[in-house]
Design an enzyme around this catalytic site. Structure first.
Site, short mmCIF file in Angstrom:
data_model
loop_
_atom_site.label_atom_id
_atom_site.label_comp_id
_atom_site.label_asym_id
_atom_site.label_seq_id
_atom_site.Cartn_x
_atom_site.Cartn_y
_atom_site.Cartn_z
N HIS A 21 0.84 -1.21 0.00
CA HIS A 21 0.00 0.00 0.00
C HIS A 21 0.87 1.26 0.00
O HIS A 21 0.59 2.23 -0.69
CB HIS A 21 -0.92 0.03 1.24
CG HIS A 21 -1.94 -1.07 1.28
ND1 HIS A 21 -2.09 -1.91 2.34
CD2 HIS A 21 -2.86 -1.46 0.36
CE1 HIS A 21 -3.07 -2.78 2.09
NE2 HIS A 21 -3.56 -2.53 0.89
N LYS A 45 -16.10 -7.31 5.43
CA LYS A 45 -14.85 -8.08 5.39
C LYS A 45 -14.42 -8.55 6.77
O LYS A 45 -13.43 -9.25 6.91
CB LYS A 45 -13.71 -7.22 4.80
CG LYS A 45 -13.64 -7.21 3.28
CD LYS A 45 -12.42 -6.44 2.79
CE LYS A 45 -11.42 -7.34 2.12
NZ LYS A 45 -10.28 -6.58 1.55
N ARG A 97 -1.83 -5.85 -8.53
CA ARG A 97 -0.68 -6.71 -8.26
C ARG A 97 -0.53 -7.80 -9.31
O ARG A 97 0.48 -7.92 -9.95
CB ARG A 97 -0.82 -7.36 -6.87
CG ARG A 97 -0.70 -6.37 -5.74
CD ARG A 97 -1.27 -6.96 -4.48
NE ARG A 97 -2.68 -7.30 -4.66
CZ ARG A 97 -3.40 -7.97 -3.81
NH1 ARG A 97 -2.86 -8.40 -2.71
NH2 ARG A 97 -4.67 -8.22 -4.05
N SER A 135 -2.94 -8.28 2.72
CA SER A 135 -3.19 -8.09 4.15
C SER A 135 -3.63 -9.38 4.83
O SER A 135 -3.24 -9.65 5.97
CB SER A 135 -4.24 -7.01 4.36
OG SER A 135 -3.78 -5.79 3.84
N1 COA Z 1 -0.08 -3.99 -2.16
C1 COA Z 1 -0.42 -4.87 -1.21
N2 COA Z 1 -1.65 -5.33 -1.04
C2 COA Z 1 -2.58 -4.87 -1.85
C3 COA Z 1 -2.32 -3.94 -2.86
C4 COA Z 1 -1.00 -3.50 -3.01
N3 COA Z 1 -0.62 -2.66 -3.96
N4 COA Z 1 -3.45 -3.69 -3.51
C5 COA Z 1 -4.39 -4.42 -2.93
N5 COA Z 1 -3.87 -5.13 -1.93
C6 COA Z 1 -4.56 -6.15 -1.14
C7 COA Z 1 -4.98 -5.76 0.21
O1 COA Z 1 -4.01 -6.05 1.13
C8 COA Z 1 -6.22 -6.61 0.38
O2 COA Z 1 -5.82 -7.89 0.78
P1 COA Z 1 -6.82 -8.91 1.51
O3 COA Z 1 -8.02 -9.08 0.65
O4 COA Z 1 -5.97 -10.10 1.63
O5 COA Z 1 -7.17 -8.27 2.84
C9 COA Z 1 -6.79 -6.71 -1.00
O6 COA Z 1 -5.73 -6.47 -1.85
C10 COA Z 1 -7.84 -5.71 -1.34
O7 COA Z 1 -7.85 -4.71 -0.38
P2 COA Z 1 -7.95 -3.17 -0.56
O8 COA Z 1 -7.06 -2.68 -1.63
O9 COA Z 1 -7.79 -2.62 0.80
O10 COA Z 1 -9.35 -2.97 -1.10
P3 COA Z 1 -10.67 -3.62 -0.63
O11 COA Z 1 -11.02 -4.59 -1.71
O12 COA Z 1 -10.65 -4.11 0.75
O13 COA Z 1 -11.59 -2.36 -0.61
C11 COA Z 1 -12.98 -0.66 -1.55
C12 COA Z 1 -12.12 -1.88 -1.77
C13 COA Z 1 -12.94 -0.11 -0.16
C14 COA Z 1 -12.43 0.35 -2.52
C15 COA Z 1 -14.40 -1.09 -1.96
O14 COA Z 1 -14.83 -2.15 -1.18
C16 COA Z 1 -15.38 0.06 -1.85
O15 COA Z 1 -15.41 0.90 -2.71
N6 COA Z 1 -16.18 0.09 -0.75
C17 COA Z 1 -17.15 1.14 -0.51
C18 COA Z 1 -18.57 0.68 -0.89
C19 COA Z 1 -18.80 0.82 -2.36
O16 COA Z 1 -18.77 1.89 -2.95
N7 COA Z 1 -19.10 -0.31 -3.01
C20 COA Z 1 -19.38 -0.35 -4.43
C21 COA Z 1 -18.14 -0.72 -5.22
S1 COA Z 1 -18.54 -0.87 -6.95
#
Ligand code: COA
Length: 179
Positions: A21, A45, A97, A135
């Site tokens: 991140h 989550k 990634r 994560s």
């Molecule tokens: N390096 C390391 N890890 C990364 C990464 C990077 N560059 N990019 C993503 N990840 C990992 C995270 O660690 C996480 O791992 P995990 O699933 O093992 O915990 C995973 O990829 C995704 O996590 P993150 O990037 O934090 O995004 P998310 O998928 O948890 O959250 C939101 C995405 C918050 C943007 C999305 O859920 C959202 O928009 N929520 C609001 C509600 C909404 O509008 N919904 C409609 C969407 S169309």
């Protein structure tokens, strides 16, 4: 010509924030005038750390970065695109990634674009050393007593260690925030 500040929004759950991140944050901060890191409540989550704690962790990490000047960290629990509009973002930043991220990310971007076509989603490909970091793996390694320092900062590694050794659970962890 209009001289409008370009605001980018990097949303995520950050449970916890990893070196992957941080890589995306520093690079995104270079291409926008201001970067808002949106820490999603993501109750679906079942995050290990509560929102307040995750915000404090992200702030502490960001404060230690050389690129922190134009970065703000804010929690949100509504629709991402509503939050993006609220903070005045014209760009959503996401990290990619591996191919496995692609389908989910494209779907999310397409739906967000359909709702608000004035806000673009841009992707930064994770740098080589962070392509595999996630994560959930970090939490599993920490829970089983492994060393997570290659994937997270020392401070986050300590938070995780505290979290798994205390019977109170992780939601009680209050990371120290240096302003
Ligand atoms: N390096 C390391 N890890 C990364 C990464 C990077 N560059 N990019 C993503 N990840 C990992 C995270 O660690 C996480 O791992 P995990 O699933 O093992 O915990 C995973 O990829 C995704 O996590 P993150 O990037 O934090 O995004 P998310 O998928 O948890 O959250 C939101 C995405 C918050 C943007 C999305 O859920 C959202 O928009 N929520 C609001 C509600 C909404 O509008 N919904 C409609 C969407 S169309």
């Amino acid at each position: 010509m209009e001289n409008k500040e370009r605001i980018g929004l990097y949303p995520g759950t950050f449970d916890p924030i990893t070196r992957g991140h941080i890589d995306i944050i520093c690079r995104a901060a270079k291409i926008v005038d201001k970067l808002v890191i949106g820490v999603a409540k993501s109750s679906g989550k079942g995050p290990l750390f509560d929102t307040h704690t995750r915000v404090a962790m992200v702030k502490r990490e960001v404060n230690a970065l050389p690129c922190h000047a134009n970065i703000e960290v804010v929690a949100f629990e509504n629709l991402l695109m509503h939050f993006a509009r609220k903070v005045g973002a014209s760009v959503i930043v996401r990290g990619l990634r591996a191919v496995s991220d692609f389908e989910y990310e494209i779907q999310m971007a397409a739906m967000n674009y359909r709702m608000y076509p004035d806000i673009e989603t841009v992707y930064l490909s994770a740098t080589e050393g962070t392509q595999f970091v996630a994560s959930s793996f970090v939490k599993e390694i920490a829970r089983l007593g492994g060393d997570v320092r290659p994937f997270v900062s020392d401070a986050i590694a300590n938070d995780l260690e505290e979290c798994f050794k205390t019977e109170k659970g992780c939601r009680k962890v209050k990371p120290v925030v240096r302003d």
